[in-house]
Design a protein around this motif. Structure first.
Motif, PDB file in Angstrom:
ATOM      1  N   ASP A  14      76.053  64.717  -3.953  1.00  0.00           N
ATOM      2  CA  ASP A  14      75.790  64.201  -2.627  1.00  0.00           C
ATOM      3  C   ASP A  14      74.934  62.937  -2.699  1.00  0.00           C
ATOM      4  N   VAL A  15      75.133  62.033  -1.739  1.00  0.00           N
ATOM      5  CA  VAL A  15      74.324  60.819  -1.715  1.00  0.00           C
ATOM      6  C   VAL A  15      72.864  61.162  -1.553  1.00  0.00           C
ATOM      7  N   ILE A  36      71.249  62.186  -4.635  1.00  0.00           N
ATOM      8  CA  ILE A  36      70.956  61.091  -5.562  1.00  0.00           C
ATOM      9  C   ILE A  36      69.755  60.293  -5.100  1.00  0.00           C
ATOM     10  N   ILE A  37      69.720  59.982  -3.812  1.00  0.00           N
ATOM     11  CA  ILE A  37      68.604  59.176  -3.324  1.00  0.00           C
ATOM     12  C   ILE A  37      67.283  59.919  -3.417  1.00  0.00           C
ATOM     13  N   ASN A  60      66.517  62.996  -4.886  1.00  0.00           N
ATOM     14  CA  ASN A  60      66.122  63.832  -6.020  1.00  0.00           C
ATOM     15  C   ASN A  60      66.261  63.157  -7.363  1.00  0.00           C
ATOM     16  N   ARG A  88      66.666  59.624  -8.011  1.00  0.00           N
ATOM     17  CA  ARG A  88      66.213  58.254  -8.208  1.00  0.00           C
ATOM     18  C   ARG A  88      64.869  58.006  -7.535  1.00  0.00           C
ATOM     19  N   HIS A  89      63.854  58.758  -7.963  1.00  0.00           N
ATOM     20  CA  HIS A  89      62.528  58.588  -7.374  1.00  0.00           C
ATOM     21  C   HIS A  89      61.955  57.204  -7.625  1.00  0.00           C
ATOM     22  N   ASP A 132      63.487  54.396  -7.717  1.00  0.00           N
ATOM     23  CA  ASP A 132      63.999  53.456  -6.731  1.00  0.00           C
ATOM     24  C   ASP A 132      63.273  53.620  -5.405  1.00  0.00           C
TER      25      ASP A 132
END
Lengths: 106, 158, 474
Positions: B125-126, B129-130, B132, B134-135, B137
């Motif tokens: 899921d997007v 990713i956002i 969980n 790519r902390h 980022d």
């Protein structure tokens, strides 16, 4: 669907490449500071489209969307700061024509 | 496929109009239009979340920023606009020519797509990713938003 | 110990901006000094193998990594930020102004620390952009027209570079399906000679060369450096562009894009042209800061040249020169800040004879320029020596000769600078100039001590500190 995939990919790639050309053309030809920023915006749009396309084609939609969203957020901050600088320029010299800004020779 | 072609062509047309029109305000409207078309393309490419962002942030927020900037700076009379349009045309007539030529040329090319193309269903899921995966980022985004906030304060306060 | 380097500055910003401004406005400078000192200590701890467990990092998936290259960069970031804060303390008037400035320095710190620790192409883009946005604002901070123009030029060129990097990232995403260094690295290795991948590598490197201000992409750099407020130009010239452009280039060419013949030859060429163009342009300048900016282009050329050579020794030389450069170039900009605040101008035609009036600035400037020009036994000499030896060993005799000759040129223009600003008769209207305030002199003394110290201790450092740097090369 799978047969169409390369076609869809290439079609939108052409679109994105043409956007790149448009953006760079605008950036090179213009003296107006705001218009230069609009050129940058077009370039960024092109890149966003590229990233989404890459995700679509390789099936990594989630990653590509995450990247695109981050990209959009960063883009808006950069534009906001740039517009702030343009407004300060306007305050100082009452114009947004880049040709008037030639005090510093690069 | 037809709808895709229409979308692609109108995207480029909108961008070209954005660049070629003389009035900055119209230019910004053209930019918003480009954004909207891009949004539709993103929907078609299975990226609804990014599309929503594109629509709200690029077509909405950025246009608002630009319009406020323009209204604070420049006012053109109709006459000025007309002369400007001519000037612009002399500078930018080459662009459509280049675009058409490049478009046709690229359409003829068949790139050897030797990398594997598979539009498999996305693996996660997007949001996952956002939030969980790519902390780093996220920290970067927080930092850049802070920088933007300080920048606006520094550049606008009297 | 790694994630606090990102999270502490972030925490500091948040606490400082709580609605108790009257208190925090005074505190901000101390917080900045504390943070940068803490960073220096943390690097020393990490280097000696202590403090490696990352307690905070367990709560996040940050994917940070730390090797010797990262440590060198973190160290220079700590030192240069410290001096920036000291100079800013002195040169930026008004609590409110200073407070905003410190906040931006912290953001830049997050950006730079992130850049050197991350392991993902897209995160690299984000953190480079964080540093860049902070730099834009720092340049334009005092809102005079020249600075605004410099900032705008920087925005346009930097955004162009960004577009190139993102294009490259999207191609990598297409070919690899991921953006982490490891995945991209192995994919680049496997796809030997795939034109699409080569194109992606090429435009990414092009983007980084723009960010680093390497000729022929240097248009923005002199304008930005010379027009920025004194303290901001220390940060910018000393470390900000070095991390976002040059560090990323070193990291990518050595670990990700694998040593590649064509990339190396491009780097060799770009480096040589940078050295020459920068040096020749510097001779013709009459503005103090602009001369330093061109000198910076020229010195960055050495780093790129060494990188293009590609051997282990050359890359050690490149990293060492990067460190030295960030120290002595910051020192020169600190000196220019001292001259600017005390005399009110950076035009060398109007300056002269400041040596007797400003003894500390004079002495430290002498050290810095001798180090830049590569005069033994200062730090700059050793790093240039390593680079020249590495080039010679690799059979690149022409490049080595050019590097040595350009060094003489560097000596010439910096001697000219020193003579026009500090030696000779006192210029008109400068009779009452005094030594700069304590913040600037302390900053200059710290940097000068490091330059001399590293130079003198070099024979001992070579095996224990420098050679291990190459451990990041696989």
């Amino acid at each position: 669907m799978t047969n169409e995939l390369p076609q869809v990919f290439w079609l939108f790639s052409i679109g994105a490449i043409l956007l790149l050309i448009t953006g760079f053309y605008c950036l090179i030809m213009t003296y107006n500071l705001v218009r230069a920023l609009i050129g940058l915006e077009i370039l960024t749009k092109s890149v966003t489209l590229f990233i989404i396309l890459a995700g679509y084609v390789t099936g990594r939609m989630a990653l590509a969307q995450a990247l695109a969203i981050t990209l959009i957020i960063i883009e808006v901050v950069v534009i906001a700061v740039a517009v702030g600088i343009v407004l300060c320029v306007y305050k100082n010299i009452k114009s947004i024509d880049g040709r008037l800004l030639r005090n510093i020779k690069g | 496929m037809t709808i895709n072609i229409i979308l692609g062509v109108s995207l480029v047309l909108a961008a070209a109009w954005t660049v070629m029109t003389a009035r900055l305000l119209r230019s910004v409207i053209g930019l918003a239009l480009t954004s909207m078309i891009l949004t539709i393309i993103m929907f078609k490419l299975n990226s609804p979340l990014a599309a929503v962002f594109e629509l709200s942030v690029c077509a909405g927020l950025i246009s608002a920023i630009f319009i406020s900037c323009i209204s604070l700076t420049q006012r053109l009379t109709d006459e000025q606009a007309a002369t400007k349009q001519k000037e612009r045309f002399s500078k930018f007539w080459l662009l459509p020519v280049i675009l058409v030529l490049a478009g046709v040329a690229l359409y003829q090319v068949h790139i050897p797509l030797d990398f594997h193309l598979q539009a498999a269903p996305s693996e996660s899921d997007v949001r996952n990713i956002i939030w969980n995966l790519r902390h780093l980022d996220l920290i970067g985004q927080i930092a850049i938003l802070l920088a933007g906030a300080f920048g606006v304060v520094a550049l606008f306060k009297d | 110990m790694l994630s606090p380097l990102l999270l502490l500055p972030l925490l500091a910003i948040m606490i400082l901006n709580l609605p108790i401004r009257s208190l925090t406005q005074k505190l901000s400078v101390w917080v900045g000094v504390g943070l940068s000192l803490w960073q220096i200590v943390a690097v020393i701890l990490l280097a000696t193998g202590r403090g490696c467990t990352d307690t905070w990092g367990k709560f996040f998936t940050l994917g940070l990594s730390c090797d010797n290259l990262t440590l060198v960069l973190l160290m220079s970031i700590g030192i240069v930020t410290l001096t920036t804060i000291l100079v800013g303390w002195q040169t930026i008037g008004g609590d409110k102004q200073r407070f905003g400035f410190m906040n931006l320095v912290f953001v830049a710190m997050i950006g730079m620390n992130g850049t050197v620790m991350l392991t993902d192409l897209f995160s690299l883009y984000i953190f480079i952009e964080v540093t860049a946005v902070a730099s834009f604002i720092l340049i334009a901070y005092q809102r005079d027209t020249n600075a605004l123009e410099g900032a705008f030029k920087y925005i346009i060129l930097s955004a162009t570079a960004t577009v190139m990097m993102l294009l490259s990232i999207s191609i990598m995403l297409l070919v690899v399906g991921d953006t982490s260094f490891a995945a991209v690295g192995s994919a680049v290795k496997q796809s030997q000679g795939n034109p699409l991948v080569m194109f992606a590598v090429g435009i990414f490197i092009c983007g980084l060369l723009i960010k680093g201000g390497v000729v022929p992409f240097h248009g923005w750099l002199p304008a930005a450096y010379s027009a920025a407020p004194a303290a901001a130009s220390v940060l910018l010239a000393g470390i900000a562009t070095k991390t976002s452009g040059i560090y990323a280039l070193i990291r990518l060419t050595t670990s990700v894009f694998a040593n590649n013949e064509s990339v190396n030859s491009v780097l060799l060429l770009a480096g040589t042209i940078s050295i020459l163009v920068g040096a020749f342009a510097a001779i013709g300048q009459s503005d103090f800061k602009k001369m330093l900016a061109y000198s910076s282009i020229s010195q960055v050329g050495y780093i790129i040249l060494a990188l293009g050579c590609g051997t282990n020794l050359a890359i050690i030389g490149a990293v060492f020169h990067l460190f030295n450069h960030s120290i002595f170039k910051s020192l020169l900009f600190v000196n220019s800040a001292a001259v600017e605040t005390q005399s009110g101008t950076t035009d060398m035609n109007k300056l002269g004879g400041l040596g007797t009036k400003m003894p500390v600035t004079n002495a430290t400037s002498l050290i810095a320029f001798l180090s830049t020009a590569g005069v033994p036994p200062l730090a700059g000499f050793w790093s240039k020596l390593i680079i020249v030896i590495a080039l010679w060993q690799n059979g690149l005799h022409t490049y080595a000769t050019i590097a040595v000759l350009a060094s003489v040129l560097t000596l010439a223009y910096l001697l000219l600078m020193q003579r026009r600003v500090f030696f000779g008769k006192v210029a008109d209207g400068l009779a009452n100039v005094k030594e700069a305030g304590w913040g600037i002199t302390v900053a200059a003394s710290i940097l000068a001590t490091i330059t001399v110290g590293v130079g003198v201790l070099f024979p001992w450092m070579f095996n224990s500190v420098l050679m291990p740097i190459s451990s990041f090369l696989k």
